[in-house]
Design a protein around this motif. Sequence first.
Motif, PDB file in Angstrom:
ATOM      1  N   UNK A  28       2.041   1.716  -5.640  1.00 28.43           N
ATOM      2  CA  UNK A  28       2.037   0.646  -6.982  1.00 28.43           C
ATOM      3  C   UNK A  28       0.896   0.621  -6.544  1.00 28.43           C
ATOM      4  N   UNK A  29      -0.174   0.884  -7.638  1.00 26.75           N
ATOM      5  CA  UNK A  29      -1.887   0.815  -7.310  1.00 26.75           C
ATOM      6  C   UNK A  29      -2.206  -0.803  -7.265  1.00 26.75           C
ATOM      7  N   UNK A  30      -0.897  -1.570  -8.563  1.00 26.11           N
ATOM      8  CA  UNK A  30      -0.782  -2.666  -8.736  1.00 26.11           C
ATOM      9  C   UNK A  30      -1.185  -4.222  -8.198  1.00 26.11           C
ATOM     10  N   UNK A  31       0.011  -3.693  -6.669  1.00 25.06           N
ATOM     11  CA  UNK A  31       0.915  -4.422  -5.900  1.00 25.06           C
ATOM     12  C   UNK A  31       1.024  -3.798  -4.420  1.00 25.06           C
ATOM     13  N   UNK A  32       0.385  -2.848  -4.368  1.00 22.17           N
ATOM     14  CA  UNK A  32       0.533  -2.080  -3.012  1.00 22.17           C
ATOM     15  C   UNK A  32      -0.709  -2.363  -2.015  1.00 22.17           C
ATOM     16  N   UNK A  33      -1.235  -1.836  -0.687  1.00 19.82           N
ATOM     17  CA  UNK A  33      -2.185  -2.025  -0.316  1.00 19.82           C
ATOM     18  C   UNK A  33      -3.058  -0.057   0.172  1.00 19.82           C
ATOM     19  N   UNK A  34      -4.440  -0.373  -0.419  1.00 20.42           N
ATOM     20  CA  UNK A  34      -4.163   0.877  -0.263  1.00 20.42           C
ATOM     21  C   UNK A  34      -4.524   1.317   1.342  1.00 20.42           C
ATOM     22  N   UNK A  35      -4.722   0.189   1.977  1.00 22.11           N
ATOM     23  CA  UNK A  35      -5.569   0.630   4.020  1.00 22.11           C
ATOM     24  C   UNK A  35      -3.669   1.323   4.049  1.00 22.11           C
ATOM     25  N   UNK A  36      -2.901   0.244   3.795  1.00 22.68           N
ATOM     26  CA  UNK A  36      -1.358   1.340   3.978  1.00 22.68           C
ATOM     27  C   UNK A  36      -1.460   2.110   3.629  1.00 22.68           C
ATOM     28  N   UNK A  37      -1.541   2.694   2.110  1.00 27.54           N
ATOM     29  CA  UNK A  37      -0.922   3.620   1.840  1.00 27.54           C
ATOM     30  C   UNK A  37      -1.870   5.637   2.539  1.00 27.54           C
ATOM     31  N   UNK A  38      -3.281   4.465   3.340  1.00 30.35           N
ATOM     32  CA  UNK A  38      -4.079   5.674   3.577  1.00 30.35           C
ATOM     33  C   UNK A  38      -3.478   5.567   5.527  1.00 30.35           C
ATOM     34  N   UNK A  39      -3.345   5.061   5.957  1.00 25.05           N
ATOM     35  CA  UNK A  39      -2.124   4.961   7.156  1.00 25.05           C
ATOM     36  C   UNK A  39      -1.179   5.978   7.333  1.00 25.05           C
ATOM     37  N   UNK A  40      -0.635   5.454   6.025  1.00 27.17           N
ATOM     38  CA  UNK A  40       0.861   6.915   6.378  1.00 27.17           C
ATOM     39  C   UNK A  40       0.000   7.951   6.084  1.00 27.17           C
ATOM     40  N   UNK A  41      -0.347   8.534   4.676  1.00 31.33           N
ATOM     41  CA  UNK A  41      -0.929   9.978   4.849  1.00 31.33           C
ATOM     42  C   UNK A  41      -1.714  10.922   5.793  1.00 31.33           C
ATOM     43  N   UNK A  42      -1.953  10.059   6.585  1.00 35.07           N
ATOM     44  CA  UNK A  42      -3.539  10.509   7.219  1.00 35.07           C
ATOM     45  C   UNK A  42      -2.621  11.494   8.988  1.00 35.07           C
ATOM     46  N   UNK A  43      -3.178  11.775   8.790  1.00 34.67           N
ATOM     47  CA  UNK A  43      -2.460  13.399   9.939  1.00 34.67           C
ATOM     48  C   UNK A  43      -3.859  13.356  10.329  1.00 34.67           C
ATOM     49  N   UNK A  44      -3.691  12.097  11.918  1.00 32.12           N
ATOM     50  CA  UNK A  44      -4.135  12.531  12.703  1.00 32.12           C
ATOM     51  C   UNK A  44      -4.465  13.936  13.637  1.00 32.12           C
TER      52      UNK A  44
END
Length: 368
Positions: A124-140
């Motif tokens: 939810x762009x209003x509630x959630x942290x974009x950094x956490x979303x980035x960490x989840x979807x980034x594929x190292x």
Amino acid sequence: MSSEHTPPPRQQPTFLTAVAALEAVVADLDDEGFGPALGLVGGLFGSADPSEAAAAGPRLAALLPDAPPFPRAHLAMVVGACVEQGADPVACSGPVLAGLRGALTGAQRLVEGWERTGGGPLPDPEQDDPAEAHERIADPAVLDAWHAHLAVVAWWTLHLWQRAAWAVYAHPAVRTEARGSGVTAALLGLIRRYRGEQHDLKGLAHLAGMLDDEPLLVLDRPTGTGYLLRMSGLSDTFQLHTLLADVLIGGGHLPGVPQDPQVVALARTEFLDGRRVIATGAFNLVAPDGSWLWNEGTPSDIPVVDGVRTLVLDPLPYERSWSAGRFIQEIPGDLRLERVLSPAEAARLLATTAPARSAQQAFGAGQA
């Protein structure tokens, strides 16, 4: 004896000087200075007169490709506001629509990354942290940090790109150019593939696909007559249906009950203003191959045959009614008759069409 000198008051920057300062920041590749400079532009926009906004629109649009990813969408919003104040929409549209394309692509990438990493409710762009979303979807494993960053930015800013794109797509010249260049087809393809429920793109899709100054060949099967019309600004087929009945039945060319003048006015220029007015169907709209064209669609669904969109009218298979009005109320609609075909021409064209499918076949195709 000493004297004190009061320094002159600092002069308040104007909107256009703020625009120039932002241009300098972008030229210097000063990403840290971009936010404050853009904030000054936005803060002074309200005091700008329309001529300043008109002058600034193309200049600000030219900065979009080199702006930092997150604030880029906010700059696009200022560009859209300039267009609404009189800036050249065509001159501003290219970078705005390119940004929308990037946002749609990135947002879809986030949806796919979310599904790949376990699914569940999208952020939810209003509630959630974009950094956490980035960490989840980034594929190292594929060093995907930058693409993940762009996907998160797109997800968090897509609504801003929608609004900026709406401002430019509201102008027929932009719709015509974007359709001719293939930009609109690419955007509509991305919108059709997009699966994130948090962003409602239906209105933008209807606006982007709207036809302007478009010829329409209409063949009425029961009477064997034909008509060449021209349509502009029709955002849905309900609206087209109403105006076809007004022009052809109301104009005395076809038998039937004329449309209520209030229904016609709402399909053309009037605003609903909270009213609920009921329109009634007059025809079954059919493609030349016999398939039904649903009122819930758009005039762009009508197939092009020999260079012109061609529509066949059949009797109503059952009574239809709907709430009158325009799907996009901001855009006035127009349909006008250009000429009545000769009986021989109408007969020749009707002979190339297929009979309408049955209701059972039509509903089956619609559900397929």
